[in-house]
Motif scaffolding. Structure first.
Motif, PDB file in Angstrom:
ATOM      1  N   ALA A  33       0.774  -1.231   0.003  1.00 35.72           N
ATOM      2  CA  ALA A  33      -0.219  -0.183  -0.098  1.00 35.72           C
ATOM      3  C   ALA A  33       0.775   1.400   0.045  1.00 35.72           C
ATOM      4  O   ALA A  33       0.630   2.200  -0.668  1.00 35.72           O
ATOM      5  N   ARG A  34       1.899   1.181   0.562  1.00 32.93           N
ATOM      6  CA  ARG A  34       2.726   2.355   0.840  1.00 32.93           C
ATOM      7  C   ARG A  34       3.454   2.558  -0.642  1.00 32.93           C
ATOM      8  O   ARG A  34       3.893   3.611  -1.031  1.00 32.93           O
ATOM      9  N   ARG A  35       3.902   1.460  -1.203  1.00 34.88           N
ATOM     10  CA  ARG A  35       4.605   1.792  -2.451  1.00 34.88           C
ATOM     11  C   ARG A  35       3.607   2.221  -3.598  1.00 34.88           C
ATOM     12  O   ARG A  35       4.001   3.021  -4.567  1.00 34.88           O
ATOM     13  N   GLY A  36       2.571   1.728  -3.424  1.00 40.51           N
ATOM     14  CA  GLY A  36       1.432   2.451  -4.335  1.00 40.51           C
ATOM     15  C   GLY A  36       0.736   3.761  -3.933  1.00 40.51           C
ATOM     16  O   GLY A  36      -0.042   4.241  -4.706  1.00 40.51           O
ATOM     17  N   ASP A  37       1.189   4.163  -2.828  1.00 43.18           N
ATOM     18  CA  ASP A  37       0.994   5.400  -2.567  1.00 43.18           C
ATOM     19  C   ASP A  37       1.374   6.692  -3.544  1.00 43.18           C
ATOM     20  O   ASP A  37       2.356   6.721  -3.840  1.00 43.18           O
ATOM     21  N   PRO A  38       0.279   7.464  -3.974  1.00 42.76           N
ATOM     22  CA  PRO A  38       0.728   8.378  -4.901  1.00 42.76           C
ATOM     23  C   PRO A  38       1.792   9.388  -4.331  1.00 42.76           C
ATOM     24  O   PRO A  38       2.722   9.973  -5.185  1.00 42.76           O
ATOM     25  N   ALA A  39       1.926   9.811  -3.175  1.00 48.14           N
ATOM     26  CA  ALA A  39       2.999  10.695  -2.592  1.00 48.14           C
ATOM     27  C   ALA A  39       4.393   9.903  -2.870  1.00 48.14           C
ATOM     28  O   ALA A  39       5.226  10.371  -3.093  1.00 48.14           O
ATOM     29  N   GLU A  40       4.426   8.648  -2.411  1.00 45.98           N
ATOM     30  CA  GLU A  40       5.333   7.950  -2.464  1.00 45.98           C
ATOM     31  C   GLU A  40       5.973   7.765  -3.771  1.00 45.98           C
ATOM     32  O   GLU A  40       7.081   7.849  -3.981  1.00 45.98           O
ATOM     33  N   GLN A  41       5.125   7.834  -4.984  1.00 46.44           N
ATOM     34  CA  GLN A  41       5.410   7.448  -6.144  1.00 46.44           C
ATOM     35  C   GLN A  41       6.051   8.687  -6.743  1.00 46.44           C
ATOM     36  O   GLN A  41       6.996   8.684  -7.539  1.00 46.44           O
ATOM     37  N   LEU A  42       5.576   9.702  -6.203  1.00 44.85           N
ATOM     38  CA  LEU A  42       6.034  11.253  -6.613  1.00 44.85           C
ATOM     39  C   LEU A  42       7.035  11.512  -5.930  1.00 44.85           C
ATOM     40  O   LEU A  42       7.948  12.166  -6.731  1.00 44.85           O
ATOM     41  N   GLU A  43       7.624  10.981  -4.838  1.00 42.49           N
ATOM     42  CA  GLU A  43       8.986  11.224  -4.280  1.00 42.49           C
ATOM     43  C   GLU A  43       9.963  10.671  -4.966  1.00 42.49           C
ATOM     44  O   GLU A  43      11.046  10.988  -5.169  1.00 42.49           O
ATOM     45  N   ARG A  44       9.409   9.054  -5.380  1.00 47.40           N
ATOM     46  CA  ARG A  44      10.458   8.386  -6.120  1.00 47.40           C
ATOM     47  C   ARG A  44      10.817   9.174  -7.494  1.00 47.40           C
ATOM     48  O   ARG A  44      11.868   9.188  -7.921  1.00 47.40           O
ATOM     49  N   GLN A  45       9.829   9.443  -8.144  1.00 45.64           N
ATOM     50  CA  GLN A  45       9.986  10.276  -9.190  1.00 45.64           C
ATOM     51  C   GLN A  45      10.757  11.595  -9.188  1.00 45.64           C
ATOM     52  O   GLN A  45      11.628  11.895 -10.025  1.00 45.64           O
TER      53      GLN A  45
END
Length: 277
Positions: A33-45
């Motif tokens: 769920a954390r990996r699919g979180d939009p904020a986490e995805q944005l931070e990885r980008q």
């Protein structure tokens, strides 16, 4: 008696294994769920763009140094400072300088474009793409209706926070804190809903005389779930009041108060879950 004793030992062993196994499954669900979180995805980008920009900056420095050296050699030959009877050094310097200069320009353009994308992600941090809808409990489960309410609250809160962020009257840090708190609370609530559904299944398969305690547990989990979703709804209402107040130029502290209340509620629910114990 021998078979009965063996059956009891198997049941006890299953109960011992159930706790760690359930905890590992929930930890895996939490990580996914954390990996699919939009904020986490944005931070990885953002981190990926920052690394690419750093490498582009290094290559720009390398090609610029080579171009500068070749330029000095070529100018020195034209001015007579550098002498080469065969004329191979200046010709090679000019050719290498043109090539390295071309790569330096390309690296500079790439670094500029990456920087522009990175700044755009930073400026658009309030416009995080919506997460794919989470799977709802099956119809007939007491967890279904609260999870439907939670999904609607999440969509409304996301839209409200985008509008609040665009207004600029609320600090970006406060908006991000509210978003993270809402995401953490939703994750905990879904974990409670999963527990509720699991206890429901256990109740349905238990012998009639053993269903009473399981039915009580189902009702207790449903109360916790309702309380948590109501707290999430209070955060949504507070965000709506903040947006209305900001549109009229009036400050409003409702968002911070509701965020802290929801954070405390999520912490209490997490302490009651197997992962928090």
């Amino acid at each position: 008696m021998g078979r009965a004793g063996e059956l009891k030992r198997l049941i006890a062993l299953a109960e011992q294994l159930r706790g760690p196994a359930l905890q590992h499954v929930q930890q895996l669900q939490s990580a996914l769920a954390r990996r699919g979180d939009p904020a986490e995805q944005l931070e990885r980008q953002r981190r990926r763009l920052a690394r690419k920009r750093a490498w582009a900056s290094r290559w720009l420095a390398v090609w610029s140094i080579i171009t500068a050296i070749c330029t000095v050699l070529a100018v020195g030959w034209f001015t007579g400072v550098v002498e080469d009877p065969s004329d191979t050094t200046p010709v090679a310097a000019i050719i290498i300088g043109l090539i390295s200069g071309t790569f330096a320009v390309r690296s500079g353009l790439r670094m500029r474009n990456l920087g522009r994308e990175h700044r755009a992600l930073g400026a658009g941090s309030n416009q995080i793409p919506a997460r794919a809808p989470a799977a709802l409990p099956p119809r007939g489960s007491l967890a279904r209706e609260p999870m439907e309410r939670l999904a609607q609250c999440e969509a409304t809160l996301a839209e409200l926070l985008v509008q609040i962020g665009r207004g600029g009257s609320v600090p970006v840090e406060s908006v991000e804190h509210t978003r993270r708190t809402g995401a953490d609370a939703a994750l905990v609530l879904r974990r409670v809903a999963a527990q509720l559904h699991a206890v429901e299944r256990a109740r349905d398969h238990a012998p009639p005389l053993e269903r009473g305690p399981l039915a009580d547990a189902v009702r207790a989990l449903r109360r916790q779930l309702d309380e948590g979703v109501d707290g999430y709804g209070s955060l949504v209402a507070a965000a709506g009041r903040v947006l209305a107040a900001s549109s009229m130029g009036a400050p409003n502290q409702d968002l911070s108060d509701a965020t802290e209340h929801l954070a405390g509620l999520a912490l209490a629910l997490r302490d009651l879950s197997p992962e928090g114990s």
